[in-house]
Design a protein around this motif. Structure first.
Motif, PDB file in Angstrom:
ATOM      1  N   ARG A  55      25.864   1.916   5.656  1.00 55.47           N
ATOM      2  CA  ARG A  55      24.847   2.465   6.376  1.00 55.47           C
ATOM      3  C   ARG A  55      23.573   1.556   5.764  1.00 55.47           C
ATOM      4  NH1 ARG A  55      28.236   5.711   5.596  1.00 55.47           N
ATOM      5  NH2 ARG A  55      29.138   7.123   7.330  1.00 55.47           N
ATOM      6  N   ALA A  56      22.834   1.500   6.432  1.00 54.59           N
ATOM      7  CA  ALA A  56      21.485   0.677   6.331  1.00 54.59           C
ATOM      8  C   ALA A  56      20.395   1.352   5.361  1.00 54.59           C
ATOM      9  CB  ALA A  56      20.776  -0.068   6.754  1.00 54.59           C
ATOM     10  N   LYS A  57      19.171   1.766   4.759  1.00 54.72           N
ATOM     11  CA  LYS A  57      18.363   2.415   4.591  1.00 54.72           C
ATOM     12  C   LYS A  57      17.280   1.667   4.032  1.00 54.72           C
ATOM     13  CE  LYS A  57      18.153   5.082   0.825  1.00 54.72           C
ATOM     14  NZ  LYS A  57      18.364   6.208  -0.018  1.00 54.72           N
ATOM     15  N   LEU A  58      15.770   2.222   4.640  1.00 53.85           N
ATOM     16  CA  LEU A  58      14.342   1.368   4.276  1.00 53.85           C
ATOM     17  C   LEU A  58      13.450   2.625   2.901  1.00 53.85           C
ATOM     18  CD1 LEU A  58      12.425  -0.569   3.675  1.00 53.85           C
ATOM     19  CD2 LEU A  58      11.800   0.295   5.933  1.00 53.85           C
ATOM     20  N   VAL A  59      13.164   1.796   1.730  1.00 50.53           N
ATOM     21  CA  VAL A  59      12.721   2.927   0.714  1.00 50.53           C
ATOM     22  C   VAL A  59      11.332   2.308   0.440  1.00 50.53           C
ATOM     23  CG1 VAL A  59      12.583   3.790  -1.107  1.00 50.53           C
ATOM     24  CG2 VAL A  59      14.957   3.455  -0.512  1.00 50.53           C
ATOM     25  N   TYR A  60      11.294   2.178   1.646  1.00 51.70           N
ATOM     26  CA  TYR A  60       8.958   1.821   1.486  1.00 51.70           C
ATOM     27  C   TYR A  60       7.941   2.836   0.586  1.00 51.70           C
ATOM     28  CZ  TYR A  60       8.656   5.128   5.557  1.00 51.70           C
ATOM     29  OH  TYR A  60       8.754   6.156   6.082  1.00 51.70           O
ATOM     30  N   SER A  61       6.906   2.597  -0.053  1.00 48.42           N
ATOM     31  CA  SER A  61       5.888   3.702  -0.310  1.00 48.42           C
ATOM     32  C   SER A  61       5.011   3.940   0.330  1.00 48.42           C
ATOM     33  CB  SER A  61       4.358   1.977  -1.303  1.00 48.42           C
ATOM     34  OG  SER A  61       5.376   1.339  -2.091  1.00 48.42           O
ATOM     35  N   SER A  62       4.078   5.230   0.035  1.00 49.32           N
ATOM     36  CA  SER A  62       4.529   5.791   1.147  1.00 49.32           C
ATOM     37  C   SER A  62       3.073   6.181   1.010  1.00 49.32           C
ATOM     38  CB  SER A  62       4.860   7.696   0.756  1.00 49.32           C
ATOM     39  OG  SER A  62       5.413   7.815  -0.210  1.00 49.32           O
ATOM     40  N   ASP A  63       2.474   6.143  -0.052  1.00 50.62           N
ATOM     41  CA  ASP A  63       1.503   7.044  -0.961  1.00 50.62           C
ATOM     42  C   ASP A  63      -0.198   6.147  -1.451  1.00 50.62           C
ATOM     43  OD1 ASP A  63      -1.195   8.760  -1.160  1.00 50.62           O
ATOM     44  OD2 ASP A  63      -0.347  10.042  -2.876  1.00 50.62           O
ATOM     45  N   PRO A  64      -1.169   5.393  -0.706  1.00 51.80           N
ATOM     46  CA  PRO A  64      -1.740   4.581  -1.621  1.00 51.80           C
ATOM     47  C   PRO A  64      -2.805   4.823  -2.814  1.00 51.80           C
ATOM     48  CG  PRO A  64      -3.088   5.261   0.742  1.00 51.80           C
ATOM     49  CD  PRO A  64      -1.644   5.602   0.371  1.00 51.80           C
ATOM     50  N   MET A  65      -2.793   6.365  -3.293  1.00 52.44           N
ATOM     51  CA  MET A  65      -2.920   7.111  -4.085  1.00 52.44           C
ATOM     52  C   MET A  65      -2.063   7.218  -5.301  1.00 52.44           C
ATOM     53  SD  MET A  65      -6.151   7.122  -3.035  1.00 52.44           S
ATOM     54  CE  MET A  65      -7.020   7.998  -4.007  1.00 52.44           C
ATOM     55  N   ASN A  66      -0.880   6.931  -5.120  1.00 50.84           N
ATOM     56  CA  ASN A  66      -0.069   6.616  -6.130  1.00 50.84           C
ATOM     57  C   ASN A  66       1.005   5.554  -5.920  1.00 50.84           C
ATOM     58  OD1 ASN A  66       1.891   6.819  -8.503  1.00 50.84           O
ATOM     59  ND2 ASN A  66       3.026   8.745  -6.901  1.00 50.84           N
ATOM     60  N   GLN A  67       0.693   4.554  -6.414  1.00 47.13           N
ATOM     61  CA  GLN A  67       0.925   2.981  -6.033  1.00 47.13           C
ATOM     62  C   GLN A  67       2.316   2.782  -7.459  1.00 47.13           C
ATOM     63  OE1 GLN A  67      -1.222   0.407  -5.015  1.00 47.13           O
ATOM     64  NE2 GLN A  67      -2.953   1.274  -4.232  1.00 47.13           N
ATOM     65  N   PRO A  68       2.946   1.503  -6.480  1.00 45.63           N
ATOM     66  CA  PRO A  68       3.884   1.236  -7.777  1.00 45.63           C
ATOM     67  C   PRO A  68       3.490   1.006  -8.575  1.00 45.63           C
ATOM     68  CG  PRO A  68       5.091   0.662  -5.748  1.00 45.63           C
ATOM     69  CD  PRO A  68       3.550   1.161  -5.415  1.00 45.63           C
ATOM     70  N   THR A  69       4.449   0.516  -9.801  1.00 43.16           N
ATOM     71  CA  THR A  69       2.814   0.102 -10.925  1.00 43.16           C
ATOM     72  C   THR A  69       3.248  -1.024 -11.215  1.00 43.16           C
ATOM     73  OG1 THR A  69       5.093   0.884 -12.520  1.00 43.16           O
ATOM     74  CG2 THR A  69       3.941   2.783 -12.638  1.00 43.16           C
ATOM     75  N   ASP A  70       3.857  -1.826 -10.299  1.00 38.00           N
ATOM     76  CA  ASP A  70       4.826  -3.181 -10.406  1.00 38.00           C
ATOM     77  C   ASP A  70       4.358  -3.935  -9.394  1.00 38.00           C
ATOM     78  OD1 ASP A  70       7.065  -2.946  -9.975  1.00 38.00           O
ATOM     79  OD2 ASP A  70       7.130  -3.048 -12.347  1.00 38.00           O
ATOM     80  N   ASN A  71       4.946  -4.939  -8.936  1.00 41.50           N
ATOM     81  CA  ASN A  71       5.167  -5.809  -7.978  1.00 41.50           C
ATOM     82  C   ASN A  71       6.784  -5.872  -7.418  1.00 41.50           C
ATOM     83  OD1 ASN A  71       6.271  -7.694  -9.427  1.00 41.50           O
ATOM     84  ND2 ASN A  71       4.694  -9.719  -8.582  1.00 41.50           N
ATOM     85  N   GLN A  72       7.401  -5.398  -8.423  1.00 38.14           N
ATOM     86  CA  GLN A  72       8.590  -5.101  -8.422  1.00 38.14           C
ATOM     87  C   GLN A  72       8.863  -3.933  -7.408  1.00 38.14           C
ATOM     88  OE1 GLN A  72      11.857  -6.539 -10.375  1.00 38.14           O
ATOM     89  NE2 GLN A  72       9.882  -7.626 -11.559  1.00 38.14           N
ATOM     90  N   GLY A  73       7.641  -3.103  -6.825  1.00 33.57           N
ATOM     91  CA  GLY A  73       8.348  -1.642  -6.565  1.00 33.57           C
ATOM     92  C   GLY A  73       8.197   0.022  -7.560  1.00 33.57           C
ATOM     93  N   ASN A  74       8.557  -0.439  -8.629  1.00 34.06           N
ATOM     94  CA  ASN A  74       8.621   0.433  -9.934  1.00 34.06           C
ATOM     95  C   ASN A  74       7.628   1.479  -9.676  1.00 34.06           C
ATOM     96  OD1 ASN A  74      11.256  -0.463 -10.414  1.00 34.06           O
ATOM     97  ND2 ASN A  74      10.005  -2.520 -11.704  1.00 34.06           N
ATOM     98  N   GLY A  75       7.721   2.681  -9.948  1.00 29.74           N
ATOM     99  CA  GLY A  75       7.213   3.577  -9.921  1.00 29.74           C
ATOM    100  C   GLY A  75       6.878   3.635  -8.639  1.00 29.74           C
ATOM    101  N   GLY A  76       5.438   5.197  -8.623  1.00 33.62           N
ATOM    102  CA  GLY A  76       4.783   5.749  -7.053  1.00 33.62           C
ATOM    103  C   GLY A  76       5.639   5.995  -6.132  1.00 33.62           C
ATOM    104  N   SER A  77       5.058   6.729  -5.428  1.00 37.35           N
ATOM    105  CA  SER A  77       5.383   7.743  -3.733  1.00 37.35           C
ATOM    106  C   SER A  77       5.814   6.569  -3.491  1.00 37.35           C
ATOM    107  CB  SER A  77       5.284   8.972  -3.768  1.00 37.35           C
ATOM    108  OG  SER A  77       3.367   9.636  -4.202  1.00 37.35           O
ATOM    109  N   GLU A  78       7.257   7.666  -2.338  1.00 37.55           N
ATOM    110  CA  GLU A  78       8.061   6.866  -1.212  1.00 37.55           C
ATOM    111  C   GLU A  78       8.678   7.424  -0.628  1.00 37.55           C
ATOM    112  OE1 GLU A  78      12.717   7.101  -3.971  1.00 37.55           O
ATOM    113  OE2 GLU A  78      10.749   4.878  -5.036  1.00 37.55           O
ATOM    114  N   ASP A  79       9.154   7.161   0.365  1.00 38.05           N
ATOM    115  CA  ASP A  79       9.474   7.574   1.417  1.00 38.05           C
ATOM    116  C   ASP A  79      10.639   6.669   1.458  1.00 38.05           C
ATOM    117  OD1 ASP A  79      10.634   9.469   3.382  1.00 38.05           O
ATOM    118  OD2 ASP A  79       8.887  10.076   4.025  1.00 38.05           O
ATOM    119  N   SER A  80      11.135   6.918   2.903  1.00 35.55           N
ATOM    120  CA  SER A  80      12.700   6.437   3.419  1.00 35.55           C
ATOM    121  C   SER A  80      12.839   6.249   4.473  1.00 35.55           C
ATOM    122  CB  SER A  80      13.825   6.602   2.471  1.00 35.55           C
ATOM    123  OG  SER A  80      14.541   8.178   3.047  1.00 35.55           O
TER     124      SER A  80
END
Length: 642
Positions: free
Chosen positions: A389-414
């Motif tokens: 089963r494949a799943k996409l996890v992506y940033s969901s809130d520009p006001m709570n972004q990842p803390t680095d360019n590898q996508g760590n932290g911040g709000s997310e949805d899938s």
């Protein structure tokens, strides 16, 4: 949206104005028709804002508004069209002067212009609100890519808003704002707003409704000159484009990233593979709009069932490409050393993550990004569909972004695609039944080998045990490691004697039957190695079994067939079954097995067909050999007498 600031010098010289949405009419023939909007109608009466969009993009979302600009004065051409704005003078709210000036100077280092000292929102309005505009120098300074209708909502205006809302002081203004709205259906409405320019922020909690990300902050102005009986002016005189922004309205600027996944059909075997074989998979997604994000998480996760694991070796590589849908695709680099790229993270349970966070913001929104990779079927795979089963996890809130360019932290949805048979890997089985030709009774003691057609080395199988560790006679599954040796491993498969004594009766193989599992699509040669006791070893059957995907390369519904043998001791036939279901191994109505017969004497062979011809040839050969022997014997005697 376009705003012009009118700055008037003490000497009465007319300075340039800025339009909020629409074109400036500086120099147009409007003098006789221009009417100044009454001050109470501009500064006292309250207005509203409406956010619109697709149902799932707006419904249930929460919004707050922060006022950053005020309307100081406005002029209207009252001839025709219900009145159109010709100019609007914009000032900056005291609470945002410092943060707005910092944001503007970051994006536009030439600021502030002399005419806009202490008025950064006025200068921003003059520069970048998306339509033909003239700054204080009288020269067009428009940045057309800033238009809020642009595909990716990008440009200097967006950069300004992004920088503004990133300021901690502005975050405090959002938190304390009492201007709120909730999406209902396809819109959300603010009311009771002082007329001016607002930044609207989507404050929906992570994992909001509809799978859409939160909107990037939106810059929008209210209608101008609202009264108790008039909703205000919303268009500019010379703006004729049907898609031009309208004051008081804004389209929500969010996205719903999705992916599709497929098992790539490989030649004639579809998405099937033998145990130990490989299945190619492909995940594709539309590059999301990442405008407003400094960092954006874009993580593809593949989690397979037991019996399927991610592999990466010389012949099975991971590739990532991106490009226009239906157009040329360009390879995306993998991270190497200090350079950014996609990252592959394989786990011990067979699952894998493909992290595209470092590259996704550099791809073109709306293009297609595709990851191609391989999974291997292992000995743990169970009969039936083998799923991953494949799943996409992506940033969901520009006001709570990842803390680095590898996508760590911040709000997310899938997002996870709906499971369907076309996403699965399959392997197949067939069953043999061994009977006496004379009376059709079930036979035991026979054994067989299985070889891929045209090969000389028999495949190795493992004898299957039930969940309690009890061996199931007559049930075998192909081994992933064909170099394996030891107990329970053999290339000679013995017919069941019906002696299974375990508690899983549905897994038992009937007496005189052989169940062969774990094979991908292909052609296999089945050869009898040892006949049952008391039966002739001269006439051991050998025949081919063909396994192929069903119509339309349907791997979930294979079609099988077997040819007869030279002795007419094998019943030729064809059949199909539903490979999404685990097989019932105990005899069941309608189940198919290839009938193989043994004879105990030459007389039991069929007298017609291929066997009859071969038998006639054998008899002729025997007669010929006998005649030759008699001839030689006679010559020997004649020679002795002479």
């Amino acid at each position: 949206m376009k705003i012009r600031d009118a700055m008037r010098a003490a000497a009465g010289l007319l300075a340039a104005t800025a339009t909020l949405v629409g074109v400036s009419l500086l120099g147009a023939e409007t003098a006789s028709a221009d009417v100044e909007v009454a001050n109470p109608d501009l500064r006292t009466n309250l207005a509203g804002l409406t956010i619109s969009g697709a149902h799932d993009a707006v419904d249930g979302h929460q919004f707050k508004a922060v006022k950053i600009g005020l309307y100081q004065s406005a002029n209207v051409d009252t001839t025709g069209n219900g009145g159109r704005l010709t100019s609007v003078s914009v000032g900056t709210e005291n609470a945002v002067k410092t943060v707005a000036a910092d944001a503007l100077h970051t994006v536009h280092p030439a600021s502030p212009a002399p005419a806009f000292q202490d008025n950064p929102v006025g200068e921003m309005s003059s520069l970048w609100l998306g339509f033909q505009s003239q700054g204080v120098s009288g020269v067009s300074q428009d940045d057309t890519t800033s238009n809020s209708a642009d595909h990716a909502w990008a440009g200097h205006l967006r950069d300004f808003v992004t920088k503004l809302v990133a300021e901690p002081a502005f975050a405090g203004l959002v938190a304390s704002s009492t201007y709120t709205a909730t999406g209902s259906g396809t819109s959300a409405a603010f009311s009771g707003l002082a007329q001016g320019i607002y930044v609207v922020v989507d404050t929906t909690a992570a994992g909001g409704p509809g799978g859409y990300s939160n909107s990037i902050p939106m810059l929008v102005g209210t209608a101008v000159g609202v009264t108790s009986t008039f909703p205000g002016y919303t268009r500019f005189k010379n703006e004729t484009s049907p898609t031009a922004p309208i004051l008081g309205r804004v389209e929500i600027k969010n996205d719903r990233p999705t992916i599709t996944k497929q098992a790539v059909h490989d030649g004639s075997r579809g998405s099937s593979a033998s145990i130990g074989g490989y299945v190619k998979y492909r995940i594709s997604g539309r590059v999301p709009v990442t405008t407003g994000f400094r960092n954006f998480k874009y993580l593809l996760v593949d989690t397979p069932d037991a019996g399927l694991k991610f592999v990466r070796d010389g012949g099975h590589q991971v590739t990532v490409t991106a490009g226009p849908s239906g157009g040329a695709q360009t390879p995306v680099p993998e991270r190497s050393g200090g350079s950014d790229g996609f990252i592959v993270d394989a786990h011990g349970d067979g699952s894998v993550n493909f992290n595209l966070s470092q590259v996704i913001t550099g791809l073109t929104p709306g293009d297609t990004v595709t990851v191609t990779y391989y999974m291997q079927l292992t000995d743990d795979a169970q009969s039936g569909a083998v799923k991953n089963r494949a799943k996409l996890v992506y940033s969901s809130d520009p006001m709570n972004q990842p803390t680095d360019n590898q996508g760590n932290g911040g709000s997310e949805d899938s997002y996870q695609p709906t499971d369907n048979p076309g996403l699965n890997a399959y392997f197949y089985h067939f069953e043999l039944s061994k009977k006496a030709k004379a009376d059709s009774r079930d036979l035991t003691g026979a054994s067989f080998s299985i070889k891929p057609q045209g090969q000389n080395v028999a495949l190795k199988f493992g004898q299957v045990k039930d969940a309690n560790g009890v061996t199931i006679p007559g049930r075998y599954k192909l081994l992933a490691d064909q170099r394996r040796t030891g107990a329970g491993v053999s290339d000679v498969l013995e017919i069941s004697d019906g002696s299974y004594s375990g508690s899983h009766a549905d897994q038992a193989v009937a007496k005189g039957h052989l169940f062969i599992d774990g094979l991908g699509a292909g052609v296999y040669t089945v050869s009898e190695i040892n006949p049952p006791a008391t039966f002739s070893g001269m006439f051991k059957p050998s025949f081919d079994v063909t396994i192929a995907p069903g119509p339309g390369s349907d791997s979930a519904h294979p079609e099988l067939s077997n040819a007869g043998d030279a002795w007419d001791l094998v019943s030729a036939g064809s059949w199909s079954y539903d490979a999404t279901q685990a097989p019932q191994l105990a005899p069941a109505p309608g189940s198919h097995s290839v009938g193989i017969f043994n004879v105990s004497s030459l007389s039991q062979l069929p007298m017609t067909g291929g066997a009859g011809i071969i038998l006639a040839v054998l008899v002729a050969l025997v007669a010929l050999v006998a005649a030759g022997g008699l001839f030689l014997l006679k010559r020997h005697r004649d020679a002795s007498r002479s």
